[in-house]
Design a protein around this motif. Structure first.
Motif, PDB file in Angstrom:
ATOM      1  N   TYR A  28      80.339  -9.513  17.155  1.00  0.00           N
ATOM      2  CA  TYR A  28      79.692  -8.648  16.168  1.00  0.00           C
ATOM      3  C   TYR A  28      79.085  -7.422  16.839  1.00  0.00           C
ATOM      4  CZ  TYR A  28      76.305  -6.791  12.932  1.00  0.00           C
ATOM      5  OH  TYR A  28      75.585  -5.920  12.142  1.00  0.00           O
ATOM      6  N   ILE A  29      78.359  -7.630  17.930  1.00  0.00           N
ATOM      7  CA  ILE A  29      77.715  -6.513  18.628  1.00  0.00           C
ATOM      8  C   ILE A  29      78.766  -5.567  19.199  1.00  0.00           C
ATOM      9  CG2 ILE A  29      76.291  -5.916  20.647  1.00  0.00           C
ATOM     10  CD1 ILE A  29      74.679  -6.903  18.235  1.00  0.00           C
ATOM     11  N   ASP A  30      79.831  -6.101  19.755  1.00  0.00           N
ATOM     12  CA  ASP A  30      80.886  -5.243  20.292  1.00  0.00           C
ATOM     13  C   ASP A  30      81.547  -4.432  19.180  1.00  0.00           C
ATOM     14  OD1 ASP A  30      82.370  -4.548  22.808  1.00  0.00           O
ATOM     15  OD2 ASP A  30      84.067  -5.178  21.556  1.00  0.00           O
ATOM     16  N   ARG A  31      81.836  -5.067  18.026  1.00  0.00           N
ATOM     17  CA  ARG A  31      82.417  -4.325  16.889  1.00  0.00           C
ATOM     18  C   ARG A  31      81.471  -3.227  16.412  1.00  0.00           C
ATOM     19  NH1 ARG A  31      83.683  -9.490  15.179  1.00  0.00           N
ATOM     20  NH2 ARG A  31      82.013  -9.439  13.634  1.00  0.00           N
ATOM     21  N   GLN A  32      80.189  -3.544  16.320  1.00  0.00           N
ATOM     22  CA  GLN A  32      79.203  -2.560  15.874  1.00  0.00           C
ATOM     23  C   GLN A  32      79.183  -1.369  16.830  1.00  0.00           C
ATOM     24  OE1 GLN A  32      75.877  -2.097  17.632  1.00  0.00           O
ATOM     25  NE2 GLN A  32      75.777  -0.251  16.372  1.00  0.00           N
ATOM     26  N   MET A  33      79.184  -1.641  18.124  1.00  0.00           N
ATOM     27  CA  MET A  33      79.152  -0.563  19.115  1.00  0.00           C
ATOM     28  C   MET A  33      80.404   0.304  19.032  1.00  0.00           C
ATOM     29  SD  MET A  33      76.288  -0.597  20.722  1.00  0.00           S
ATOM     30  CE  MET A  33      76.791   0.638  21.900  1.00  0.00           C
ATOM     31  N   ARG A  34      81.567  -0.330  18.929  1.00  0.00           N
ATOM     32  CA  ARG A  34      82.817   0.426  18.845  1.00  0.00           C
ATOM     33  C   ARG A  34      82.868   1.263  17.568  1.00  0.00           C
ATOM     34  NH1 ARG A  34      86.922  -1.447  22.439  1.00  0.00           N
ATOM     35  NH2 ARG A  34      86.240  -3.290  23.583  1.00  0.00           N
ATOM     36  N   ARG A  35      82.458   0.664  16.454  1.00  0.00           N
ATOM     37  CA  ARG A  35      82.496   1.347  15.161  1.00  0.00           C
ATOM     38  C   ARG A  35      81.516   2.522  15.130  1.00  0.00           C
ATOM     39  NH1 ARG A  35      80.379  -2.537  11.968  1.00  0.00           N
ATOM     40  NH2 ARG A  35      78.360  -1.546  12.205  1.00  0.00           N
ATOM     41  N   LEU A 111      74.412   7.602  25.210  1.00  0.00           N
ATOM     42  CA  LEU A 111      73.594   6.386  25.195  1.00  0.00           C
ATOM     43  C   LEU A 111      72.469   6.507  24.174  1.00  0.00           C
ATOM     44  CD1 LEU A 111      72.738   3.644  26.405  1.00  0.00           C
ATOM     45  CD2 LEU A 111      71.471   4.940  28.148  1.00  0.00           C
ATOM     46  N   ALA A 112      71.788   7.632  24.180  1.00  0.00           N
ATOM     47  CA  ALA A 112      70.685   7.845  23.228  1.00  0.00           C
ATOM     48  C   ALA A 112      71.181   7.804  21.785  1.00  0.00           C
ATOM     49  CB  ALA A 112      69.994   9.173  23.521  1.00  0.00           C
ATOM     50  N   ALA A 113      72.391   8.297  21.556  1.00  0.00           N
ATOM     51  CA  ALA A 113      72.955   8.262  20.204  1.00  0.00           C
ATOM     52  C   ALA A 113      73.352   6.844  19.796  1.00  0.00           C
ATOM     53  CB  ALA A 113      74.172   9.193  20.117  1.00  0.00           C
ATOM     54  N   ALA A 114      73.799   6.039  20.751  1.00  0.00           N
ATOM     55  CA  ALA A 114      74.245   4.672  20.454  1.00  0.00           C
ATOM     56  C   ALA A 114      73.088   3.690  20.314  1.00  0.00           C
ATOM     57  CB  ALA A 114      75.192   4.191  21.557  1.00  0.00           C
ATOM     58  N   ALA A 115      71.984   3.945  20.976  1.00  0.00           N
ATOM     59  CA  ALA A 115      70.880   2.982  21.051  1.00  0.00           C
ATOM     60  C   ALA A 115      70.300   2.573  19.697  1.00  0.00           C
ATOM     61  CB  ALA A 115      69.786   3.500  21.980  1.00  0.00           C
ATOM     62  N   PRO A 116      70.023   3.490  18.783  1.00  0.00           N
ATOM     63  CA  PRO A 116      69.420   3.055  17.513  1.00  0.00           C
ATOM     64  C   PRO A 116      70.275   2.047  16.734  1.00  0.00           C
ATOM     65  CG  PRO A 116      69.140   5.415  17.784  1.00  0.00           C
ATOM     66  CD  PRO A 116      70.067   4.952  18.871  1.00  0.00           C
ATOM     67  N   GLY A 117      71.568   2.266  16.661  1.00  0.00           N
ATOM     68  CA  GLY A 117      72.447   1.338  15.959  1.00  0.00           C
ATOM     69  C   GLY A 117      72.513  -0.007  16.650  1.00  0.00           C
ATOM     70  N   HIS A 118      72.556   0.024  17.978  1.00  0.00           N
ATOM     71  CA  HIS A 118      72.603  -1.215  18.743  1.00  0.00           C
ATOM     72  C   HIS A 118      71.325  -2.025  18.547  1.00  0.00           C
ATOM     73  CE1 HIS A 118      73.169  -4.081  21.921  1.00  0.00           C
ATOM     74  NE2 HIS A 118      72.057  -3.670  22.498  1.00  0.00           N
ATOM     75  N   VAL A 119      70.188  -1.369  18.695  1.00  0.00           N
ATOM     76  CA  VAL A 119      68.901  -2.067  18.543  1.00  0.00           C
ATOM     77  C   VAL A 119      68.755  -2.616  17.126  1.00  0.00           C
ATOM     78  CG1 VAL A 119      66.395  -1.756  18.550  1.00  0.00           C
ATOM     79  CG2 VAL A 119      67.779  -0.815  20.410  1.00  0.00           C
ATOM     80  N   THR A 120      69.177  -1.852  16.142  1.00  0.00           N
ATOM     81  CA  THR A 120      69.108  -2.321  14.750  1.00  0.00           C
ATOM     82  C   THR A 120      69.963  -3.570  14.558  1.00  0.00           C
ATOM     83  OG1 THR A 120      68.623  -0.115  13.926  1.00  0.00           O
ATOM     84  CG2 THR A 120      69.552  -1.682  12.347  1.00  0.00           C
ATOM     85  N   ALA A 121      71.177  -3.565  15.100  1.00  0.00           N
ATOM     86  CA  ALA A 121      72.065  -4.720  14.966  1.00  0.00           C
ATOM     87  C   ALA A 121      71.475  -5.945  15.655  1.00  0.00           C
ATOM     88  CB  ALA A 121      73.440  -4.401  15.543  1.00  0.00           C
ATOM     89  N   VAL A 122      70.933  -5.774  16.845  1.00  0.00           N
ATOM     90  CA  VAL A 122      70.325  -6.895  17.561  1.00  0.00           C
ATOM     91  C   VAL A 122      69.116  -7.419  16.794  1.00  0.00           C
ATOM     92  CG1 VAL A 122      69.074  -7.562  19.662  1.00  0.00           C
ATOM     93  CG2 VAL A 122      71.186  -6.207  19.821  1.00  0.00           C
ATOM     94  N   ARG A 123      68.298  -6.519  16.302  1.00  0.00           N
ATOM     95  CA  ARG A 123      67.114  -6.937  15.542  1.00  0.00           C
ATOM     96  C   ARG A 123      67.529  -7.729  14.297  1.00  0.00           C
ATOM     97  NH1 ARG A 123      62.364  -6.785  15.914  1.00  0.00           N
ATOM     98  NH2 ARG A 123      62.236  -5.171  17.487  1.00  0.00           N
ATOM     99  N   GLU A 124      68.466  -7.185  13.527  1.00  0.00           N
ATOM    100  CA  GLU A 124      68.862  -7.827  12.271  1.00  0.00           C
ATOM    101  C   GLU A 124      69.568  -9.161  12.469  1.00  0.00           C
ATOM    102  OE1 GLU A 124      71.245  -4.904  10.255  1.00  0.00           O
ATOM    103  OE2 GLU A 124      69.487  -3.738   9.622  1.00  0.00           O
TER     104      GLU A 124
END
Length: 167
Positions: A28-35, A111-124
């Motif tokens: 899931y995290i890998d798909r989120q990052m790629r997407r 990295l700065a652009a990717a971080a918010p989406g990644h952190v949100t996915a991990v949190r959720e």
């Protein structure tokens, strides 16, 4: 095979629940990052490790260890990150055998652009679905598993030296 300590039914259920959660969460995290960011999680992890390093650079061997990557996996990832202009790889200062990987300004921006989406996915998908007690237990379980594997992992890394050439 009479000396094999077969798993009990409860242990089987625990093992399968752990494996399923681990595989599904990682996918899931890998798909989120790629997407959302156009990069796989492995590349994000490399960029994070470089961003946290002094001068935003690490020797290749240190980067492999920090990002839990094999030599070949790191080499492939760093090559792709170089093509994107997100890192540069160069000989280490004062060491003709060593190589250093450095995060570029473009890489830091990605990295700065990717971080918010990644952190949100991990949190959720991790923090919001577990109780504080479960999170404490998960942290302790992760540390215990890592401690139990430490020697084998150190031996494997020792066999996979990545500093002597631009891997």
């Amino acid at each position: 095979m009479s000396d094999v300590r077969w798993l009990t039914e409860t242990e089987q259920q625990t093992w399968r629940a752990y494996m399923t959660a681990n595989v599904e969460f990682s996918a899931y995290i890998d798909r989120q990052m790629r997407r959302d960011s156009g990069m796989p999680m492995a590349y994000y992890e490399i960029l994070v490790r470089l961003s946290e390093a002094d001068g935003r650079r690490l020797r290749m061997s240190e980067l492999a260890e920090a990002s839990l990557s094999s030599r070949s996996r790191l080499s492939h990832a760093v090559s792709a990150l170089e093509k994107n202009g997100w890192v540069v790889r160069r000989p280490a200062d004062g060491d003709r055998r060593g190589w250093v990987c450095e995060l570029t300004d473009e890489g830091f921006t990605a990295l700065a652009a990717a971080a918010p989406g990644h952190v949100t996915a991990v949190r959720e998908k991790l923090f919001d679905v577990l109780t504080p007690e479960q999170l404490d237990a998960l942290r302790d379980i992760g540390r215990a598993i890592s401690a139990g594997l430490r020697q084998e992992c150190e031996e494997a890394r020792a066999e996979d030296v990545c500093d002597e050439e631009p891997c």
